[in-house]
Write a protein that holds these residues in place. Structure first.
Motif, PDB file in Angstrom:
ATOM      1  N   LEU A  47      68.298 -88.578 -84.168  1.00 10.83           N
ATOM      2  CA  LEU A  47      67.493 -89.699 -84.650  1.00 10.83           C
ATOM      3  C   LEU A  47      67.333 -90.762 -83.564  1.00 10.83           C
ATOM      4  N   LYS A  48      68.403 -91.030 -82.814  1.00 15.60           N
ATOM      5  CA  LYS A  48      68.328 -92.036 -81.756  1.00 15.60           C
ATOM      6  C   LYS A  48      67.402 -91.597 -80.629  1.00 15.60           C
ATOM      7  N   ALA A  51      63.942 -92.233 -81.794  1.00 12.99           N
ATOM      8  CA  ALA A  51      63.679 -93.675 -81.794  1.00 12.99           C
ATOM      9  C   ALA A  51      63.693 -94.288 -80.404  1.00 12.99           C
ATOM     10  N   TYR A  84      63.398 -97.897 -86.733  1.00 15.05           N
ATOM     11  CA  TYR A  84      64.705 -97.234 -86.887  1.00 15.05           C
ATOM     12  C   TYR A  84      65.674 -98.148 -87.603  1.00 15.05           C
ATOM     13  N   LEU A 159      62.740 -94.092 -89.458  1.00 11.75           N
ATOM     14  CA  LEU A 159      63.948 -93.298 -89.226  1.00 11.75           C
ATOM     15  C   LEU A 159      65.111 -94.002 -89.908  1.00 11.75           C
TER      16      LEU A 159
END
Length: 262
Positions: A47-48, A51, A84, A159
Motif C-alpha cells: 500500500l505504501k 501511495a 492514503y 488507500l
C-alpha cells in the motif's frame, strides 16, 4: 486511474526476507480491492508503494500506463489523485472536524463543499461532533474524522490501511456499508488492507491474499471463500475440516457438511 505493478520487489535493511517478491497486481478503475494475509505478508508495504510513501527496489509501477518514475516531478511523497490513510493517521491538531474538512475543500465551490461535508459527517456517524477538536474525541471518533478528511477532496484512489480498527464492532459494519456505497457512487477506486476476512467478504469486489511478500490468490469473494487454492487461504477465511481420502488430505467448510440418513 488504472494501476499496474509488475515484478515489484522490496527489501528493508537488516531483514533476512524481502518484504515483496516479484509481486504482480492489476487494479481496475472503480474497483474495491481488499488485501488480506498474516502479519508480515507485505500488505502495508504494498500500500505504501502505491501511495509513494516508500520506494520499491525493482519492477515497474504504472498509473494509466505511465511509469511512476515519470511522475516524480509531480510527487512530494504522494501522487495526485491518490489519498492514503493508515491506523496511525490523525486529524489536524487544534481545529475542529468541520474546520479540518473546510480546509481540505478550500478550493472548492462553497455550496458544494457544504453538501460534501454534510454527507461525510452523516456517513461517518459524526453528527454532534463537528465542532470537537482531536483531544475531545475518542480513538474511534478520530479515526472516523480522519476517514472523512481523506475522502473530502474527491480522490480517484483511496488507500486504507487498517482504517477501521478503533471502531466499535457494530458501528464499524454500519459505517462500512454506507462508506463503500458512497465510494462506488463516487466512482472511486479503493484498496483496503484489513485483518478481518468478514469485512473483505462483505465489501470487496476482489480480494488479494498475500503471503511472504507475494499474492498467492486473487478473485471475487465467492471464489476466494469457496475455492481457495491453498490450506493457508482456506483457513484465513474461517474453519475447515480435514479428511483423508486415498492418502490425500482434503478440506471442507463445516457448513458444506450435510448429514443424511441414507
Amino acid at each position: 486511474m488504472y494501476l499496474r505493478l509488475d515484478n515489484i520487489e522490496k527489501s528493508y535493511p537488516g531483514s533476512q526476507e524481502p518484504a515483496l517478491k516479484s509481486l504482480n497486481l492489476n487494479i481496475k478503475r472503480r474497483q474495491i480491492l481488499a488485501l488480506l494475509g498474516e502479519s508480515g505478508s507485505g500488505k502495508s508495504t504494498l500500500l505504501k508503494i502505491i501511495a509513494a510513501k516508500t520506494q520499491y527496489d525493482k519492477g515497474d509501477y504504472l498509473i494509466d500506463e505511465i511509469a511512476v518514475e515519470e511522475k516524480r516531478v509531480e510527487m512530494m511523497n504522494s501522487i495526485e489523485g491518490i489519498d492514503y490513510l493508515d491506523q496511525e493517521s490523525d486529524v489536524p491538531s487544534f481545529i475542529s472536524i468541520r474546520d479540518a474538512l473546510q480546509r481540505k475543500l478550500i478550493n472548492y465551490e462553497n455550496s458544494w463543499s457544504k453538501r460534501r461535508i454534510k454527507k461525510l459527517i452523516k456517513i461517518l456517524r459524526l453528527e454532534g461532533f463537528e465542532t470537537k477538536k482531536p483531544e475531545e474525541l475518542s480513538g474511534g471518533q478520530r479515526q472516523r474524522a480522519a476517514l472523512a478528511i481523506t475522502l473530502a477532496a474527491e480522490p480517484e484512489v483511496i488507500l486504507l490501511d487498517e482504517a477501521f480498527t478503533s471502531m466499535d464492532f457494530q458501528l464499524k459494519h454500519q459505517i462500512q456499508l454506507d462508506l463503500f456505497e458512497f465510494i462506488r457512487d463516487q466512482n472511486m477506486t479503493a484498496i483496503v488492507v484489513t485483518h478481518d476476512p468478514n469485512d473483505a467478504l462483505m465489501f470487496a469486489d476482489k480480494i488479494a491474499v498475500m503471503r511472504k511478500g507475494k499474492i498467492i490468490q486473487k478473485g471475487n469473494p465467492f471464489k476466494i471463500y469457496n475455492k481457495p487454492r491453498t490450506k493457508y487461504t482456506a483457513e484465513l477465511f474461517g474453519l475447515v475440516n480435514k479428511f483423508n481420502e486415498n492418502d490425500k488430505e482434503n478440506y471442507i467448510r463445516p457448513e458444506k457438511v450435510k448429514i443424511s440418513s441414507k
